[in-house]
Design a protein around this motif. Sequence first.
Motif, PDB file in Angstrom:
ATOM      1  N   ILE A 108       0.865  -1.177   0.000  1.00 36.44           N
ATOM      2  CA  ILE A 108       0.000   0.000   0.000  1.00 36.44           C
ATOM      3  C   ILE A 108       0.902   1.228   0.000  1.00 36.44           C
ATOM      4  O   ILE A 108       1.840   1.316   0.792  1.00 36.44           O
ATOM      5  N   GLU A 109       0.609   2.177  -0.893  1.00 39.91           N
ATOM      6  CA  GLU A 109       1.439   3.379  -0.963  1.00 39.91           C
ATOM      7  C   GLU A 109       0.728   4.617  -0.455  1.00 39.91           C
ATOM      8  O   GLU A 109       1.386   5.626  -0.156  1.00 39.91           O
ATOM      9  N   GLY A 110      -0.580   4.584  -0.350  1.00 39.37           N
ATOM     10  CA  GLY A 110      -1.272   5.762   0.147  1.00 39.37           C
ATOM     11  C   GLY A 110      -2.729   5.471   0.428  1.00 39.37           C
ATOM     12  O   GLY A 110      -3.351   4.621  -0.211  1.00 39.37           O
ATOM     13  N   VAL A 111      -3.263   6.180   1.412  1.00 33.98           N
ATOM     14  CA  VAL A 111      -4.690   6.137   1.708  1.00 33.98           C
ATOM     15  C   VAL A 111      -5.158   7.574   1.888  1.00 33.98           C
ATOM     16  O   VAL A 111      -4.395   8.445   2.297  1.00 33.98           O
ATOM     17  N   ALA A 112      -6.420   7.824   1.555  1.00 28.63           N
ATOM     18  CA  ALA A 112      -6.978   9.168   1.697  1.00 28.63           C
ATOM     19  C   ALA A 112      -8.478   9.046   1.903  1.00 28.63           C
ATOM     20  O   ALA A 112      -9.132   8.157   1.343  1.00 28.63           O
ATOM     21  N   ALA A 113      -9.020   9.945   2.725  1.00 22.90           N
ATOM     22  CA  ALA A 113     -10.457   9.975   2.976  1.00 22.90           C
ATOM     23  C   ALA A 113     -11.178  10.406   1.686  1.00 22.90           C
ATOM     24  O   ALA A 113     -10.609  11.121   0.854  1.00 22.90           O
ATOM     25  N   PRO A 114     -12.426   9.937   1.485  1.00 27.36           N
ATOM     26  CA  PRO A 114     -13.203   9.145   2.439  1.00 27.36           C
ATOM     27  C   PRO A 114     -12.893   7.653   2.414  1.00 27.36           C
ATOM     28  O   PRO A 114     -13.050   6.972   3.404  1.00 27.36           O
ATOM     29  N   CYS A 115     -12.423   7.106   1.265  1.00 26.14           N
ATOM     30  CA  CYS A 115     -12.079   5.689   1.226  1.00 26.14           C
ATOM     31  C   CYS A 115     -11.265   5.397  -0.029  1.00 26.14           C
ATOM     32  O   CYS A 115     -11.740   4.766  -0.972  1.00 26.14           O
ATOM     33  N   HIS A 116     -10.031   5.868  -0.036  1.00 29.97           N
ATOM     34  CA  HIS A 116      -9.162   5.742  -1.200  1.00 29.97           C
ATOM     35  C   HIS A 116      -7.892   5.016  -0.781  1.00 29.97           C
ATOM     36  O   HIS A 116      -7.235   5.399   0.184  1.00 29.97           O
ATOM     37  N   VAL A 117      -7.551   3.954  -1.513  1.00 36.47           N
ATOM     38  CA  VAL A 117      -6.344   3.173  -1.233  1.00 36.47           C
ATOM     39  C   VAL A 117      -5.620   2.958  -2.556  1.00 36.47           C
ATOM     40  O   VAL A 117      -6.242   2.596  -3.559  1.00 36.47           O
ATOM     41  N   SER A 118      -4.304   3.183  -2.576  1.00 31.83           N
ATOM     42  CA  SER A 118      -3.535   2.982  -3.802  1.00 31.83           C
ATOM     43  C   SER A 118      -2.223   2.298  -3.475  1.00 31.83           C
ATOM     44  O   SER A 118      -1.734   2.343  -2.343  1.00 31.83           O
ATOM     45  N   GLY A 137     -13.685   3.230  -2.329  1.00 29.58           N
ATOM     46  CA  GLY A 137     -14.850   2.589  -1.748  1.00 29.58           C
ATOM     47  C   GLY A 137     -15.983   3.557  -1.471  1.00 29.58           C
ATOM     48  O   GLY A 137     -15.793   4.779  -1.407  1.00 29.58           O
ATOM     49  N   ALA A 138     -17.173   3.012  -1.291  1.00 31.73           N
ATOM     50  CA  ALA A 138     -18.352   3.837  -1.024  1.00 31.73           C
ATOM     51  C   ALA A 138     -18.521   4.131   0.461  1.00 31.73           C
ATOM     52  O   ALA A 138     -19.293   5.005   0.839  1.00 31.73           O
ATOM     53  N   ARG A 139     -17.808   3.425   1.301  1.00 27.92           N
ATOM     54  CA  ARG A 139     -17.965   3.569   2.748  1.00 27.92           C
ATOM     55  C   ARG A 139     -16.946   4.558   3.306  1.00 27.92           C
ATOM     56  O   ARG A 139     -15.746   4.314   3.248  1.00 27.92           O
ATOM     57  N   PRO A 140     -17.383   5.698   3.814  1.00 29.42           N
ATOM     58  CA  PRO A 140     -16.428   6.682   4.366  1.00 29.42           C
ATOM     59  C   PRO A 140     -15.709   6.116   5.579  1.00 29.42           C
ATOM     60  O   PRO A 140     -16.324   5.500   6.455  1.00 29.42           O
ATOM     61  N   LEU A 141     -14.391   6.329   5.613  1.00 28.59           N
ATOM     62  CA  LEU A 141     -13.571   5.834   6.717  1.00 28.59           C
ATOM     63  C   LEU A 141     -12.723   6.964   7.272  1.00 28.59           C
ATOM     64  O   LEU A 141     -12.338   7.887   6.558  1.00 28.59           O
ATOM     65  N   ASP A 183      -5.904  21.579  10.755  1.00 23.92           N
ATOM     66  CA  ASP A 183      -6.190  20.421  11.589  1.00 23.92           C
ATOM     67  C   ASP A 183      -6.695  19.220  10.788  1.00 23.92           C
ATOM     68  O   ASP A 183      -6.999  18.168  11.352  1.00 23.92           O
ATOM     69  N   GLU A 184      -6.796  19.388   9.461  1.00 21.98           N
ATOM     70  CA  GLU A 184      -7.361  18.335   8.612  1.00 21.98           C
ATOM     71  C   GLU A 184      -6.271  17.479   7.991  1.00 21.98           C
ATOM     72  O   GLU A 184      -5.333  17.985   7.376  1.00 21.98           O
ATOM     73  N   VAL A 185      -6.398  16.162   8.145  1.00 17.94           N
ATOM     74  CA  VAL A 185      -5.509  15.227   7.475  1.00 17.94           C
ATOM     75  C   VAL A 185      -6.150  14.853   6.133  1.00 17.94           C
ATOM     76  O   VAL A 185      -7.223  14.251   6.094  1.00 17.94           O
ATOM     77  N   LEU A 186      -5.496  15.227   5.024  1.00 18.73           N
ATOM     78  CA  LEU A 186      -6.052  14.988   3.704  1.00 18.73           C
ATOM     79  C   LEU A 186      -5.843  13.551   3.229  1.00 18.73           C
ATOM     80  O   LEU A 186      -6.605  13.046   2.412  1.00 18.73           O
ATOM     81  N   GLY A 187      -4.810  12.906   3.731  1.00 15.93           N
ATOM     82  CA  GLY A 187      -4.517  11.542   3.310  1.00 15.93           C
ATOM     83  C   GLY A 187      -3.073  11.213   3.579  1.00 15.93           C
ATOM     84  O   GLY A 187      -2.331  12.001   4.176  1.00 15.93           O
ATOM     85  N   THR A 188      -2.656  10.031   3.153  1.00 11.96           N
ATOM     86  CA  THR A 188      -1.293   9.572   3.395  1.00 11.96           C
ATOM     87  C   THR A 188      -0.642   9.138   2.100  1.00 11.96           C
ATOM     88  O   THR A 188      -1.298   8.869   1.095  1.00 11.96           O
ATOM     89  N   VAL A 189       0.682   9.041   2.138  1.00 12.37           N
ATOM     90  CA  VAL A 189       1.426   8.554   0.991  1.00 12.37           C
ATOM     91  C   VAL A 189       2.709   7.904   1.501  1.00 12.37           C
ATOM     92  O   VAL A 189       3.286   8.333   2.506  1.00 12.37           O
ATOM     93  N   LEU A 190       3.140   6.861   0.830  1.00 12.63           N
ATOM     94  CA  LEU A 190       4.364   6.162   1.189  1.00 12.63           C
ATOM     95  C   LEU A 190       5.487   6.639   0.272  1.00 12.63           C
ATOM     96  O   LEU A 190       5.333   6.635  -0.956  1.00 12.63           O
ATOM     97  N   ALA A 191       6.591   7.061   0.841  1.00 16.35           N
ATOM     98  CA  ALA A 191       7.739   7.517   0.057  1.00 16.35           C
ATOM     99  C   ALA A 191       8.545   6.293  -0.366  1.00 16.35           C
ATOM    100  O   ALA A 191       9.458   5.860   0.342  1.00 16.35           O
ATOM    101  N   CYS A 192       8.200   5.751  -1.523  1.00 16.45           N
ATOM    102  CA  CYS A 192       8.824   4.485  -1.928  1.00 16.45           C
ATOM    103  C   CYS A 192       8.975   4.368  -3.440  1.00 16.45           C
ATOM    104  O   CYS A 192       9.209   3.273  -3.950  1.00 16.45           O
ATOM    105  N   ARG A 193       8.863   5.485  -4.151  1.00 13.92           N
ATOM    106  CA  ARG A 193       8.958   5.430  -5.611  1.00 13.92           C
ATOM    107  C   ARG A 193      10.373   5.746  -6.092  1.00 13.92           C
ATOM    108  O   ARG A 193      11.147   6.412  -5.401  1.00 13.92           O
ATOM    109  N   SER A 194      10.661   5.273  -7.301  1.00  8.66           N
ATOM    110  CA  SER A 194      11.966   5.512  -7.897  1.00  8.66           C
ATOM    111  C   SER A 194      12.024   6.904  -8.512  1.00  8.66           C
ATOM    112  O   SER A 194      11.034   7.379  -9.064  1.00  8.66           O
ATOM    113  N   ARG A 195      13.195   7.555  -8.400  1.00 13.40           N
ATOM    114  CA  ARG A 195      13.437   8.825  -9.076  1.00 13.40           C
ATOM    115  C   ARG A 195      14.904   8.883  -9.449  1.00 13.40           C
ATOM    116  O   ARG A 195      15.775   8.544  -8.639  1.00 13.40           O
ATOM    117  N   HIS A 196      15.166   9.309 -10.661  1.00 14.81           N
ATOM    118  CA  HIS A 196      16.500   9.190 -11.238  1.00 14.81           C
ATOM    119  C   HIS A 196      17.593   9.796 -10.355  1.00 14.81           C
ATOM    120  O   HIS A 196      18.610   9.153 -10.074  1.00 14.81           O
TER     121      HIS A 196
END
Length: 471
Positions: free
Chosen positions: A274-284, A331-335, A400-413
């Motif tokens: 998993i590289e990132g999650v964001a409200a309401p229900c997004h996972v990538s 997803g349709a379910r807010p988390l 005070d709002e957390v917009l989402g998360t991301v994992l720093a794990c991608r390649s860059r030259h």
Amino acid sequence: MNEYEVTLTGSDGQTYTLVALNVLPAHLRWQGQENDGKLIGFTFDGAWPPEGVTLDYVPNSNVDKPSLHESNMLPVCYLQGTKIQTASGEVAVEDLREGDLVVCRFGGIRPIRWIGRQRFAGARAAGKEAIRFAEGSLGENMPREALFVSPGHSMLVEGRLVLADDLVNGITITLEEPREVWSYFQIDFGVHDLVLANGAWSESFADAGDIRGRFDNAADFRLRFPDHVAPEAPILCAERPQGGEALHAALRHTASLALSGSAPVARGRLEGRIEGVAAPCHVSGWATDAGHPGRPVMLEMVLDGEVIGTTLACAPRRDGGRGRMDFVFDGARPLSTHELLRITVRRVQDGQPLAALPSAAVGPLQGHLDLVTAGCRIEGWARDKAFSDQPVMLEAVLGDEVLGTVLACRSRHDLTKAGFGDVAFTFEANRTLTPAEMDTIQLRRINDRAVLRRSGKTKLVGTGAVPAKVA
């Protein structure tokens, strides 16, 4: 991966060489190295030459327009033998002539204005392999028989244009083996449209810049149409998404067709994260079957033991992860953010899970916030100096709002060259930021809330110059 080289010559006389990480017909995005090791990137609409260039990450303002040098210019065409539907029946593309009437999706019957030709033989044939679309790989009887097009060619999928290279799934859409000769043809109506190629809707020529110069017979066109002026950017007959949910939706369609009709294969070890999650229900993130890299993987999202949905990892990764397939789940379910961070992802068939999120170990945070756009696209890099083998999980915070998360794990030259490994990130949220919010938004480590630093080289890009996305 399509590879090109770009040379930037500054007014200070210094020359900067860049290597392309990805190329798309409508939008090009480049990243590379400057002499002192800092990242340079730029994007532009159109093809060649790069008119109206927007430069990002440039440390000074004395950089002139870049010059482009071919490394592996790919054709955008139909392979010889492709049958095109004309007003009088199907005709092999190599037998078509200017003036022939062709059935088009949007323009009805259109006369051919010009036919571009490309032939690659011997050493020039290397890297020009076609993409093969098996019968029914795009839908029922689409195509009606195997269709071969170049990787940079767009097909119509679920009402959207998608590059053939992005559609490769290792089952029904595959890259052909090398050949001694590749002969490609493309049809120009003067406007972009879709034609029936072996029974599937596929694009005609989209003019822009000097893209016509790729064809062997480009001089013939210039002689016949000396007053022709190509648009700076292609004017397309349908949407061609560069990434995000629109692209994933099209890819899931063809991947689902491939999996539904394919014979069962022995499953290999599941890799990914998993590289990132964001409200309401997004996972990538990404996943791959180590025994069958490049094939789609069916995944299910699990929260506290409950399956809340499924998705397909089916979008080929273009940042150096050969065989890795990106996935997006909405997803349709807010988390809540805490619920999203408890989600696990596993393969549907056998329950093998993806890698867990990073541990709570914390060392000194290294990194930099490189780019913030008004469209809420944030780029940069982060690593834990003490635990460099573990990727850093960041959260985007606005007040005070957390917009989402991301994992720093991608390649860059530049980061790979510096020995940092895969530590880059791109965070996106479906919202617009005001200039004040662009100044105040933060990326911080979840474990200890350490904030990723900014500097004078942090680029802020307004709504009029948002960089094109890379898929």
